[in-house]
Design an enzyme around this catalytic site. Structure first.
Site, PDB file in Angstrom:
ATOM      1  N   LYS B  58      78.841 -46.370  28.142  1.00  0.00           N
ATOM      2  CA  LYS B  58      80.088 -45.889  28.740  1.00  0.00           C
ATOM      3  C   LYS B  58      81.143 -47.000  28.738  1.00  0.00           C
ATOM      4  O   LYS B  58      82.318 -46.758  28.436  1.00  0.00           O
ATOM      5  CB  LYS B  58      79.836 -45.387  30.178  1.00  0.00           C
ATOM      6  CG  LYS B  58      79.053 -44.078  30.220  1.00  0.00           C
ATOM      7  CD  LYS B  58      78.589 -43.694  31.629  1.00  0.00           C
ATOM      8  CE  LYS B  58      77.667 -42.476  31.585  1.00  0.00           C
ATOM      9  NZ  LYS B  58      77.074 -42.154  32.905  1.00  0.00           N
ATOM     10  N   GLN B 102      76.328 -44.912  38.562  1.00  0.00           N
ATOM     11  CA  GLN B 102      75.256 -44.437  37.680  1.00  0.00           C
ATOM     12  C   GLN B 102      74.083 -43.972  38.542  1.00  0.00           C
ATOM     13  O   GLN B 102      73.667 -44.661  39.463  1.00  0.00           O
ATOM     14  CB  GLN B 102      74.816 -45.575  36.740  1.00  0.00           C
ATOM     15  CG  GLN B 102      73.769 -45.156  35.718  1.00  0.00           C
ATOM     16  CD  GLN B 102      74.316 -44.154  34.700  1.00  0.00           C
ATOM     17  OE1 GLN B 102      75.461 -44.229  34.287  1.00  0.00           O
ATOM     18  NE2 GLN B 102      73.493 -43.184  34.327  1.00  0.00           N
ATOM     19  N   ASP B 125      84.095 -38.988  37.825  1.00  0.00           N
ATOM     20  CA  ASP B 125      82.825 -38.429  37.360  1.00  0.00           C
ATOM     21  C   ASP B 125      82.554 -37.058  38.014  1.00  0.00           C
ATOM     22  O   ASP B 125      81.612 -36.359  37.640  1.00  0.00           O
ATOM     23  CB  ASP B 125      81.696 -39.418  37.701  1.00  0.00           C
ATOM     24  CG  ASP B 125      80.474 -39.262  36.800  1.00  0.00           C
ATOM     25  OD1 ASP B 125      80.604 -38.720  35.692  1.00  0.00           O
ATOM     26  OD2 ASP B 125      79.383 -39.691  37.222  1.00  0.00           O
TER      27      ASP B 125
END
Lengths: 288, 288
Positions: B58, B102, B125
């Protein structure tokens, strides 16, 4: 043996009465123990007769259950900013445990902004984004009252949900959407139908559980109810008519809510129960 | 004329590339105009090899698109309180425009508490309760990246959604649940299926649109795909196998995503696009 079966009624009126009795007992305990009665703030913008009646009814029920209410009537000229400020102040006020904003508020108000001024711990009507997500993710929080009432009815009548196909007709933010999420959290397979659904009857025919929450009189025909299905009718249309054709549906369903006296009374019972729960939480008396 | 039809592929890889190119152009404009590059903070707890790889990937994509990233690696012994504090500090930091935690973070972490420390305007996200409710109520906000990618694929391939029956297999908080809500907002009739669904094949057979998001290799058989259906496979199982039996499904579907190269690449494209959007918003450059 009769060829016409008749569904058992899911008597929300009776269940609601029992919940309100328990709630009143708890409210009395809280008052005795802390010297403070649970308090619901009711906020009403304008003087729409139906809204005035609803708020008066809710406050009367509060009073009967030993819940104080603090009524904040606002003129119909109230702006969104003023309404948000009023609600935010109630959210900070330690004397208020729950907040109910009677809606609709009128077209000039950003209702979402007003709802979001309710702090989640006082959102006893279950209208905030936080409460919706909490329902959706099975996190602690308050539920929207009618969906909560529907789930309690299903529980009281021992309706198994896991693996069953639940069809929710309607997708409003405080009824259709949250009840679908609550059913999904109980492991039902959930279908959301609405005004744009192409073949509603075909989908209803597959449903083990039907939740009608759309506000269109007798939209759901009895002939489409699967024999043995469980039918919850949250519709309430003029002339005491639900969203389901009751007379026809009851010959096929196993369990069905009457209109009135089914889902309707549960809504206020959940509101009162959650107000007392909020007071318990805020007064440091969590027992659940 | 062949008796075997073959579905058109929905090429997420190509669409993602175009989105990332546009995003890079915007990022460069922002940097030129404000002297500040969009910045994504990546937070990683522990050293799980897969997670390390995902974050590295990412960050590399960010760098290629002109998005700065600030990596915050935390030891696996990090507590929930420490993680929440770290994320809350990033939420307050004006130099950070988007925050990616994450996950999974490990069993000792209250992941929900950590997610909720991300301020909604930096939730690029799409993992917070606020973002979920915003998706559900069609309010402004960021979407969960994979659901957002699926919706962009449907849009790019002109798939009509209104009145269509979309079956979502899977009900996770960042994939199944939000994609169902996004489809519902586009007027699809939406069914949520999951591990407890009784007769999954029968329901899949009714679907005009199938979204597979469950992580079980080839759970969905080709023979159950309705001829002409649109199939989006967000599953990614060992051996590059999706949740749909691709070879069989493509003989019946009209449109289908390959695995890999379908839904997968869209996820990161949405992440980057939303990070740049967040920077635009926070730097006062709103153009949408």
């Amino acid at each position: 043996m009769s060829t016409t079966r008749t569904a058992q009624l899911m008597e929300g009126a009776g269940l609601a009465r029992r919940i309100i009795e328990e709630t009143a007992t708890k409210a009395a305990e809280i008052s005795r123990f802390t010297g403070t009665a649970p308090c619901l703030a009711t906020v009403l913008v304008g003087e729409d007769p139906a809204s005035v009646t609803y708020v008066r009814m809710k406050r009367a029920r509060c009073a009967k259950a030993g819940i104080q209410s603090r009524h904040i009537p606002l003129p119909s000229t109230t702006t969104t900013v003023e309404l948000v400020d009023t609600i935010a102040a109630l959210s900070r006020d330690p004397g208020v445990h729950g907040i109910l904003l009677q809606h609709p508020c009128g077209p000039h108000i950003d209702e979402r902004a007003a709802f979001e001024a309710i702090s989640p711990e006082k959102d006893v009507d279950g209208v905030t984004m936080h409460s919706f997500a909490a329902m959706s993710f099975a996190l602690p929080g308050f539920v929207s009252c009618t969906p909560g009432g529907i789930m309690q009815l299903l529980d009281a009548y021992d309706v198994e949900l896991a693996g069953k196909h639940a069809v929710v007709v309607g997708r409003s933010a405080i009824l259709g959407k949250p009840v679908g999420m609550l059913l999904l959290a109980k492991d039902a397979t959930v279908t959301y139908c609405h005004s744009r659904t192409t073949d509603l009857p075909a989908i209803v025919r597959e449903a083990d559980i039907v939740v009608a929450a759309v506000g269109r009189p007798r939209l759901i025909r009895g002939e489409d109810i699967k024999p043995g299905a469980v039918v919850l009718d949250a519709g309430y249309n003029p002339g005491n008519v639900g969203d389901v054709d009751f007379d026809a549906a009851r010959t096929r369903a196993r369990l069905i809510t009457p209109v009135p006296g089914g889902v309707g009374p549960m809504t206020i019972a959940v509101l009162l129960a959650q107000t007392v729960q909020a007071a318990e939480n805020q007064l440091g008396l969590q027992e659940r």
